[in-house]
Design a protein around this motif. Sequence first.
Motif, short mmCIF file in Angstrom:
data_model
loop_
_atom_site.label_atom_id
_atom_site.label_comp_id
_atom_site.label_asym_id
_atom_site.label_seq_id
_atom_site.Cartn_x
_atom_site.Cartn_y
_atom_site.Cartn_z
N LYS A 60 -11.73 -27.18 16.13
CA LYS A 60 -11.40 -27.74 17.45
C LYS A 60 -11.66 -29.24 17.52
O LYS A 60 -11.85 -29.79 18.59
CB LYS A 60 -12.16 -27.02 18.56
N LEU A 61 -11.67 -29.91 16.37
CA LEU A 61 -12.00 -31.33 16.33
C LEU A 61 -11.01 -32.15 15.52
O LEU A 61 -10.65 -33.25 15.91
CB LEU A 61 -13.42 -31.51 15.77
N ILE A 62 -10.55 -31.62 14.40
CA ILE A 62 -9.70 -32.38 13.49
C ILE A 62 -8.25 -31.93 13.66
O ILE A 62 -7.93 -30.77 13.44
CB ILE A 62 -10.15 -32.17 12.03
N PRO A 63 -7.35 -32.85 14.08
CA PRO A 63 -5.94 -32.47 14.26
C PRO A 63 -5.29 -32.08 12.95
O PRO A 63 -5.54 -32.69 11.91
CB PRO A 63 -5.29 -33.75 14.81
N LEU A 64 -4.46 -31.06 13.00
CA LEU A 64 -3.79 -30.57 11.80
C LEU A 64 -2.36 -30.11 12.15
O LEU A 64 -2.02 -28.96 12.02
CB LEU A 64 -4.59 -29.42 11.19
N GLY A 65 -1.54 -31.03 12.67
CA GLY A 65 -0.16 -30.70 12.98
C GLY A 65 -0.02 -29.88 14.24
O GLY A 65 -0.93 -29.79 15.06
N SER A 66 1.15 -29.27 14.38
CA SER A 66 1.39 -28.44 15.57
C SER A 66 2.35 -27.32 15.23
O SER A 66 3.07 -27.35 14.24
CB SER A 66 1.95 -29.29 16.71
N ARG A 67 2.33 -26.31 16.07
CA ARG A 67 3.20 -25.15 15.95
C ARG A 67 4.26 -25.27 17.04
O ARG A 67 3.94 -25.35 18.23
CB ARG A 67 2.34 -23.90 16.17
N ASN A 68 5.53 -25.34 16.65
CA ASN A 68 6.62 -25.55 17.61
C ASN A 68 7.58 -24.37 17.59
O ASN A 68 7.80 -23.77 16.55
CB ASN A 68 7.39 -26.83 17.26
N LYS A 69 8.15 -24.09 18.75
CA LYS A 69 9.12 -22.99 18.83
C LYS A 69 10.10 -23.29 19.97
O LYS A 69 9.70 -23.75 21.02
CB LYS A 69 8.41 -21.67 19.09
N THR A 70 11.37 -23.03 19.72
CA THR A 70 12.41 -23.12 20.74
C THR A 70 12.91 -21.70 21.01
O THR A 70 13.31 -21.00 20.09
CB THR A 70 13.57 -24.01 20.27
N SER A 104 -15.96 -19.46 18.52
CA SER A 104 -16.19 -20.83 18.99
C SER A 104 -17.39 -20.90 19.92
O SER A 104 -18.15 -21.88 19.89
CB SER A 104 -14.96 -21.35 19.73
N PHE A 105 -17.55 -19.88 20.74
CA PHE A 105 -18.69 -19.85 21.65
C PHE A 105 -20.01 -19.85 20.87
O PHE A 105 -20.90 -20.65 21.14
CB PHE A 105 -18.59 -18.60 22.54
N PHE A 122 -24.57 -25.27 17.45
CA PHE A 122 -24.58 -26.73 17.38
C PHE A 122 -25.36 -27.35 18.52
O PHE A 122 -26.05 -28.36 18.33
CB PHE A 122 -23.15 -27.29 17.32
N ALA A 123 -25.28 -26.79 19.71
CA ALA A 123 -26.05 -27.33 20.83
C ALA A 123 -27.55 -27.19 20.58
O ALA A 123 -28.31 -28.14 20.81
CB ALA A 123 -25.65 -26.61 22.12
N ILE A 124 -27.97 -26.04 20.08
CA ILE A 124 -29.39 -25.84 19.79
C ILE A 124 -29.86 -26.78 18.68
O ILE A 124 -30.92 -27.42 18.80
CB ILE A 124 -29.66 -24.36 19.42
N VAL A 125 -29.05 -26.89 17.62
CA VAL A 125 -29.40 -27.80 16.53
C VAL A 125 -29.48 -29.24 17.04
O VAL A 125 -30.39 -30.00 16.68
CB VAL A 125 -28.39 -27.67 15.36
N THR A 166 -17.71 -27.55 22.62
CA THR A 166 -17.15 -26.38 21.93
C THR A 166 -17.35 -25.12 22.77
O THR A 166 -16.45 -24.27 22.86
CB THR A 166 -17.78 -26.21 20.53
N VAL A 167 -18.51 -24.99 23.39
CA VAL A 167 -18.77 -23.84 24.27
C VAL A 167 -17.79 -23.85 25.44
O VAL A 167 -17.18 -22.83 25.76
CB VAL A 167 -20.23 -23.84 24.77
N LEU A 168 -17.61 -25.01 26.08
CA LEU A 168 -16.67 -25.10 27.21
C LEU A 168 -15.24 -24.81 26.77
O LEU A 168 -14.48 -24.17 27.50
CB LEU A 168 -16.74 -26.49 27.85
N SER A 169 -14.87 -25.27 25.59
CA SER A 169 -13.52 -25.05 25.09
C SER A 169 -13.26 -23.61 24.66
O SER A 169 -12.11 -23.22 24.46
CB SER A 169 -13.23 -25.99 23.91
#
Length: 161
Positions: free
Chosen positions: A35-45, A64-65, A71-74, A96-99
């Motif tokens: 949820k941090l590093i962009p890696l393209g996109s998925r497209n559909k028509t 993710s939760f 990570f928050a505790i660390v 990340t928790v919110l997302s």
Amino acid sequence: MKQSFIVSYLTFYLKATVLLEGDFIKVSNPNTILKLIPLGSRNKTIPVDQVVSVDDSFRLDFKSFVWGIIFAIVGFTMMKDSLVVGLLVALYGALTVLSSFQTYLTLSFTSGDSYTVNAVVFEKENLLSCKATIEALIQRRYNNTNNSANTDRIIEALNKK
């Protein structure tokens, strides 16, 4: 109509989009790593006449939760040694928790397949607005192809003569 949705607070600049052009729905969903590093996109028509239903739902992305909680505790424990690094790690964990709380819009097709657009929970109103617009397009298509109603009108007109 074009609507955009935030898919993660960590990559708030990457947005999923739903674009309605005539009789087509164009959907784009960004892909990321952690949820941090962009890696393209998925497209559909998708042609509107292929969409059977539009559903919305709410889910918790459990991995993710848990990842965010860790990570928050660390991050909070790291603040003793390095305030800035600990704060950044804790912030990553909290976002990340919110997302991990996601709202989904699922388009089901006549072929039995489906396509899902996800957004953060605070984008739910926009997602529901998009759902209502797509449902209106589907309803218009059904009204235009309602042969029995058209046949009834023709018979009624012939009987009046």
